[in-house]
Enzyme design. Structure first.
Site, PDB file in Angstrom:
ATOM      1  N   ASN A  17       0.813  -1.286   0.071  1.00  0.00           N
ATOM      2  CA  ASN A  17       0.008  -0.007  -0.130  1.00  0.00           C
ATOM      3  C   ASN A  17       0.800   1.157   0.086  1.00  0.00           C
ATOM      4  O   ASN A  17       1.480   1.587   1.132  1.00  0.00           O
ATOM      5  CB  ASN A  17      -1.091  -0.060   1.218  1.00  0.00           C
ATOM      6  CG  ASN A  17      -1.812   1.237   1.393  1.00  0.00           C
ATOM      7  OD1 ASN A  17      -1.916   2.154   0.385  1.00  0.00           O
ATOM      8  ND2 ASN A  17      -2.104   1.437   2.664  1.00  0.00           N
ATOM      9  N   TRP A  18       1.054   1.972  -1.106  1.00  0.00           N
ATOM     10  CA  TRP A  18       1.904   3.131  -1.447  1.00  0.00           C
ATOM     11  C   TRP A  18       1.507   4.163  -0.860  1.00  0.00           C
ATOM     12  O   TRP A  18       2.027   5.415  -0.621  1.00  0.00           O
ATOM     13  CB  TRP A  18       2.203   3.204  -2.786  1.00  0.00           C
ATOM     14  CG  TRP A  18       3.044   2.295  -3.397  1.00  0.00           C
ATOM     15  CD1 TRP A  18       3.866   1.178  -2.584  1.00  0.00           C
ATOM     16  CD2 TRP A  18       3.518   2.033  -4.802  1.00  0.00           C
ATOM     17  NE1 TRP A  18       4.607   0.550  -3.623  1.00  0.00           N
ATOM     18  CE2 TRP A  18       4.442   1.020  -4.840  1.00  0.00           C
ATOM     19  CE3 TRP A  18       3.331   2.844  -5.860  1.00  0.00           C
ATOM     20  CZ2 TRP A  18       5.003   0.706  -6.015  1.00  0.00           C
ATOM     21  CZ3 TRP A  18       3.906   2.368  -7.079  1.00  0.00           C
ATOM     22  CH2 TRP A  18       4.677   1.379  -7.234  1.00  0.00           C
ATOM     23  N   LYS A  19       0.138   4.171  -0.394  1.00  0.00           N
ATOM     24  CA  LYS A  19      -0.699   5.612   0.278  1.00  0.00           C
ATOM     25  C   LYS A  19      -0.294   6.736  -0.631  1.00  0.00           C
ATOM     26  O   LYS A  19      -0.492   6.609  -2.001  1.00  0.00           O
ATOM     27  CB  LYS A  19      -0.006   5.758   1.702  1.00  0.00           C
ATOM     28  CG  LYS A  19       0.042   4.459   2.597  1.00  0.00           C
ATOM     29  CD  LYS A  19       0.222   4.806   3.929  1.00  0.00           C
ATOM     30  CE  LYS A  19       0.308   3.444   4.664  1.00  0.00           C
ATOM     31  NZ  LYS A  19       0.023   3.463   6.156  1.00  0.00           N
ATOM     32  N   HIS A 111      -9.657   1.025   4.688  1.00  0.00           N
ATOM     33  CA  HIS A 111      -8.285   1.131   5.535  1.00  0.00           C
ATOM     34  C   HIS A 111      -8.529   2.020   6.597  1.00  0.00           C
ATOM     35  O   HIS A 111      -9.437   2.878   6.360  1.00  0.00           O
ATOM     36  CB  HIS A 111      -7.303   1.652   4.442  1.00  0.00           C
ATOM     37  CG  HIS A 111      -5.923   1.575   4.874  1.00  0.00           C
ATOM     38  ND1 HIS A 111      -5.705   2.586   5.941  1.00  0.00           N
ATOM     39  CD2 HIS A 111      -4.966   0.894   4.489  1.00  0.00           C
ATOM     40  CE1 HIS A 111      -4.267   2.327   5.942  1.00  0.00           C
ATOM     41  NE2 HIS A 111      -4.009   1.204   5.502  1.00  0.00           N
ATOM     42  N   GLU A 113      -6.617   4.365   7.527  1.00  0.00           N
ATOM     43  CA  GLU A 113      -6.468   5.809   7.110  1.00  0.00           C
ATOM     44  C   GLU A 113      -7.712   6.435   6.695  1.00  0.00           C
ATOM     45  O   GLU A 113      -8.047   7.712   6.746  1.00  0.00           O
ATOM     46  CB  GLU A 113      -5.324   5.969   6.411  1.00  0.00           C
ATOM     47  CG  GLU A 113      -4.071   5.658   7.371  1.00  0.00           C
ATOM     48  CD  GLU A 113      -2.893   5.204   6.828  1.00  0.00           C
ATOM     49  OE1 GLU A 113      -2.865   5.396   5.392  1.00  0.00           O
ATOM     50  OE2 GLU A 113      -1.802   4.798   7.477  1.00  0.00           O
ATOM     51  N   GLU A 197      -5.436  -5.265  10.271  1.00  0.00           N
ATOM     52  CA  GLU A 197      -4.213  -4.300  10.701  1.00  0.00           C
ATOM     53  C   GLU A 197      -4.794  -3.371  11.699  1.00  0.00           C
ATOM     54  O   GLU A 197      -5.439  -2.367  11.880  1.00  0.00           O
ATOM     55  CB  GLU A 197      -4.378  -3.166   9.440  1.00  0.00           C
ATOM     56  CG  GLU A 197      -4.113  -3.748   8.020  1.00  0.00           C
ATOM     57  CD  GLU A 197      -3.643  -2.670   7.254  1.00  0.00           C
ATOM     58  OE1 GLU A 197      -2.456  -3.109   6.511  1.00  0.00           O
ATOM     59  OE2 GLU A 197      -4.270  -1.607   6.829  1.00  0.00           O
ATOM     60  N   GLY A 203       2.193   2.165  10.852  1.00  0.00           N
ATOM     61  CA  GLY A 203       3.360   3.212  10.589  1.00  0.00           C
ATOM     62  C   GLY A 203       3.829   3.682  11.881  1.00  0.00           C
ATOM     63  O   GLY A 203       4.441   4.683  11.910  1.00  0.00           O
ATOM     64  N   SER A 241       3.339  -2.262  10.272  1.00  0.00           N
ATOM     65  CA  SER A 241       4.611  -2.242  10.566  1.00  0.00           C
ATOM     66  C   SER A 241       5.514  -3.360  10.228  1.00  0.00           C
ATOM     67  O   SER A 241       6.373  -3.965  11.054  1.00  0.00           O
ATOM     68  CB  SER A 241       5.216  -1.761  11.685  1.00  0.00           C
ATOM     69  OG  SER A 241       4.617  -0.333  12.236  1.00  0.00           O
ATOM     70  N   GLY A 263       4.974   1.158   4.876  1.00  0.00           N
ATOM     71  CA  GLY A 263       6.165   1.814   4.711  1.00  0.00           C
ATOM     72  C   GLY A 263       7.263   1.049   3.919  1.00  0.00           C
ATOM     73  O   GLY A 263       7.968   1.372   3.066  1.00  0.00           O
TER      74      GLY A 263
HETATM   75  C1  PEP Z   1      -0.757   0.096   6.085  1.00  0.00           C
HETATM   76  O1  PEP Z   1      -1.095   1.137   5.984  1.00  0.00           O
HETATM   77  O2  PEP Z   1      -1.562  -0.668   5.547  1.00  0.00           O
HETATM   78  C2  PEP Z   1       0.099  -0.490   6.398  1.00  0.00           C
HETATM   79  C3  PEP Z   1       0.353  -1.528   7.025  1.00  0.00           C
HETATM   80  O3  PEP Z   1       0.985   0.610   6.939  1.00  0.00           O
HETATM   81  P1  PEP Z   1       2.677   0.259   7.614  1.00  0.00           P
HETATM   82  O4  PEP Z   1       3.403  -1.161   6.994  1.00  0.00           O
HETATM   83  O5  PEP Z   1       3.494   1.412   7.110  1.00  0.00           O
HETATM   84  O6  PEP Z   1       2.321  -0.003   8.862  1.00  0.00           O
END
Ligand code: PEP
Length: 279
Positions: A17-19, A111, A113, A197, A203, A241, A263
């Site tokens: 997931n590049w956001k 998601h 976010e 998640e 993050g 993470s 990330g």
């Molecule tokens: C995500 O946003 O789906 C995610 C898992 O981010 P990160 O790996 O940076 O925690």
């Protein structure tokens, strides 16, 4: 249930997931490095040879560049969001037919976010899942508790609510997801794909321990199975993470089938290392 055990065959999936990261040239460069890396370590991102399926979720403006860079490869592309409606007066939104037309086979739904930044409710997420399936996109439903909810002992109740609500469009016909061809080998049921998640892990560097992830995944599998029925495989990704350093411990858990990576998916070497230990 193990991957090799009785019941429908589950999939291994590693998704990035590049956001809101990358410009088109960076995205193209990433894809080329990813494809070179997959070839050099003998991974094809194809389920039939035992490698995990690989999916990238770029932001909307990057979709044409990523589609071009991935053309002819087994790496799939997904959208980070979609509007429940097929078309209409929804300034700034993007429809299922539009992302399908851009080459997406997947779409993230719910998601955290988006739940946080855009106040997406369980009900809206369910409408998005319904739209995805209606248009032949595979929804990747994200669920997860906040730190406060975990500390209040509400984790499983939150997961159950988000899961049952998110999958409610499929409740009357769970086989509908099997009609979604994304990534499925010929004749194979595509099944449900869900990402656990925990919000506190996204993050933050605070990855869930393998035991914490396993506990949530086991619960999600049992809950989803009650809805989906016997013949529908349920694939459960962990996100929060994930790095090359913690991926092996997580994927060793019996109910962790892959990852949704934020990330670490921005660095092709890290992303490749996570893919390599997920086969
Ligand atoms: C995500 O946003 O789906 C995610 C898992 O981010 P990160 O790996 O940076 O925690």
């Amino acid at each position: 249930m193990s991957l090799e055990g009785a019941g429908p065959r589950r999939r291994r999936i590693v998704a990035g997931n590049w956001k809101m990261h990358f410009l088109a040239a960076e995205a193209t460069g990433f894809c080329h490095e990813l494809l070179r890396g997959l070839a050099s370590v003998g991974l094809s991102a194809h389920t039939e040879v035992g490698s995990p399926e690989v999916v990238l979720f770029p932001s909307f403006p990057l979709l044409p560049a990523v589609a071009a860079a991935l053309a002819g490869s087994e790496v799939a592309m997904g959208a980070q969001d979609l509007h429940p409606a097929d078309r209409g007066a929804h300034t700034g939104d993007v429809s299922g037919p539009q992302v399908l037309d851009a080459g997406c086979r997947w779409v993230l739904c719910g998601h955290s976010e988006r739940r946080r930044d855009h106040a997406e409710s369980d009900e809206l997420v369910a409408h998005k899942v319904a739209a995805a399936v209606r248009h032949g996109l595979a929804p990747l439903l994200c669920v997860g508790e906040t730190r406060e909810q975990r500390e209040a002992g509400e984790t499983l109740a939150v997961l159950e609510r988000q899961l049952l609500s998110g999958l409610s469009p499929l409740a009357s016909r769970p086989a509908a997801v099997g009609e979604v061809p994304a990534g499925a080998a010929a004749g194979e049921h595509a099944g449900l794909v869900i990402a656990y998640e925990p919000v506190w892990a996204i993050g933050t560097g605070l990855t869930a321990s393998p035991e914490t992830a396993q506990e949530a995944h086991q619960f999600l599998r049992a809950t989803a199975a009650g809805l989906a029925g016997e013949g529908v495989p349920v694939t459960l990704l962990y996100g929060g993470s994930v790095t090359p350093a913690n991926a092996a411990g997580l994927i060793a858990q019996p109910d962790v089938d892959g990852f949704l990576v934020g990330g670490a998916s921005l660095d092709p070497r890290q992303f490749l290392a996570i893919i390599a230990c997920s086969g």
